[in-house]
Design a protein around this motif. Structure first.
Motif, short mmCIF file in Angstrom:
data_model
loop_
_atom_site.label_atom_id
_atom_site.label_comp_id
_atom_site.label_asym_id
_atom_site.label_seq_id
_atom_site.Cartn_x
_atom_site.Cartn_y
_atom_site.Cartn_z
N LEU A 176 5.93 -8.68 1.08
CA LEU A 176 6.75 -7.78 0.63
C LEU A 176 7.27 -7.27 -0.88
N GLU A 177 6.91 -8.09 -1.93
CA GLU A 177 6.47 -8.40 -2.86
C GLU A 177 6.45 -7.81 -4.10
N THR A 178 4.43 -7.56 -3.45
CA THR A 178 3.71 -6.83 -3.67
C THR A 178 3.32 -5.01 -3.02
N ALA A 179 3.85 -4.98 -1.88
CA ALA A 179 3.56 -3.78 -1.58
C ALA A 179 4.08 -2.43 -2.40
N ASP A 180 3.45 -1.56 -2.08
CA ASP A 180 4.27 -0.70 -3.10
C ASP A 180 5.00 0.13 -2.45
N LYS A 181 5.35 1.18 -2.95
CA LYS A 181 6.55 2.04 -2.15
C LYS A 181 5.79 2.86 -0.47
N GLN A 182 5.32 3.29 -0.47
CA GLN A 182 4.52 4.29 0.17
C GLN A 182 4.23 2.90 1.96
N SER A 183 3.52 1.65 1.14
CA SER A 183 3.52 0.59 2.75
C SER A 183 5.01 -0.27 2.54
N LEU A 184 5.22 0.27 1.99
CA LEU A 184 6.30 -1.55 1.76
C LEU A 184 7.31 -1.33 3.58
N HIS A 185 7.47 0.12 3.71
CA HIS A 185 8.37 0.53 4.53
C HIS A 185 7.27 -0.11 6.32
N LEU A 186 6.53 -0.03 5.86
CA LEU A 186 5.10 -0.55 7.26
C LEU A 186 5.20 -2.14 7.06
#
Length: 212
Positions: free
Chosen positions: A22-32
């Motif tokens: 969750l802390e390293t994911a970008d905005k596009q993949s964060l919801h996934l």
């Protein structure tokens, strides 16, 4: 029960490792990533319900230990659910702040923009309300002061009346004492007069008796 417990335990550890994404994911993949973790947590809760039923059917000598193991898994997954919700709340707040900052930076203001005018009417109304409140408090304080002055005056009047009553009572007490003394003296004088008359009669009888 044991295979299901091992699968659930393994899935809890997998979710714990995915939380770091969750802390390293970008905005596009964060919801996934959030959706994947939430789906895993929901599946774990479903398995825990099945494990609770199975633990209640264990032999008496194993039932308590089985229940403790299921409760520990439940505590771990509840902690994961709380951590995910806290992260989502922080993300929502951060995204809202970014949107507000972008709207503020991209907005152009004019001299007649209603959002930039100072609400003078509301300020004047608020100031007038405060003045009315102050006047009302002053009236209440003045009324209380008048009541206190009236009570003080009544207290002084009652003290004067009480003093007069005490003086009258003392005078009445003195008059009663004098009347009692007068009555006592009149009573004594009456007996002295009767005694004197009797003594005079006796003396006159003796004088007549011996001299004739």
């Amino acid at each position: 029960m044991e295979p299901l417990y091992q699968q659930t335990h393994k899935q809890v550890h997998e979710v714990q490792s995915h939380m770091g994404r969750l802390e390293t994911a970008d905005k596009q993949s964060l919801h996934l990533v959030e959706n994947e973790i939430q789906a895993s947590i929901d599946q774990i809760f479903s398995r825990l319900e099945r494990l609770e039923i199975l633990s209640s059917k264990e032999p008496p000598n194993k039932r308590q230990n089985a229940k403790l193991r299921v409760d520990q898994l439940k505590y771990d997954v509840q902690h994961l659910q709380t951590a995910l919700r806290n992260f989502q709340h922080r993300r929502y707040a951060r995204e809202q702040q970014e949107r507000q900052r972008e709207e503020l930076l991209s907005r152009t203001f004019t001299t007649n923009d209603s959002d930039t005018t100072i609400p003078m009417d509301e300020s004047l109304q608020f100031n007038s309300s405060l003045q009315k409140v102050h006047h009302g408090m002053d009236d209440l304080i003045g009324g209380g002061h008048s009541i206190l002055e009236g009570l003080r005056a009544q207290r002084l009047t009652l003290k004067g009346t009480q003093k007069k009553i005490l003086d009258i009572a003392n005078m009445l007490g003195l008059s009663n004492t004098v009347m009692r003394l007068i009555e006592k003296r009149a009573f004594q004088d009456k007996y002295f007069m009767i005694g004197g008359m009797l003594l005079t009669c006796v003396v006159m009888f003796l004088v007549v008796q011996y001299l004739t």
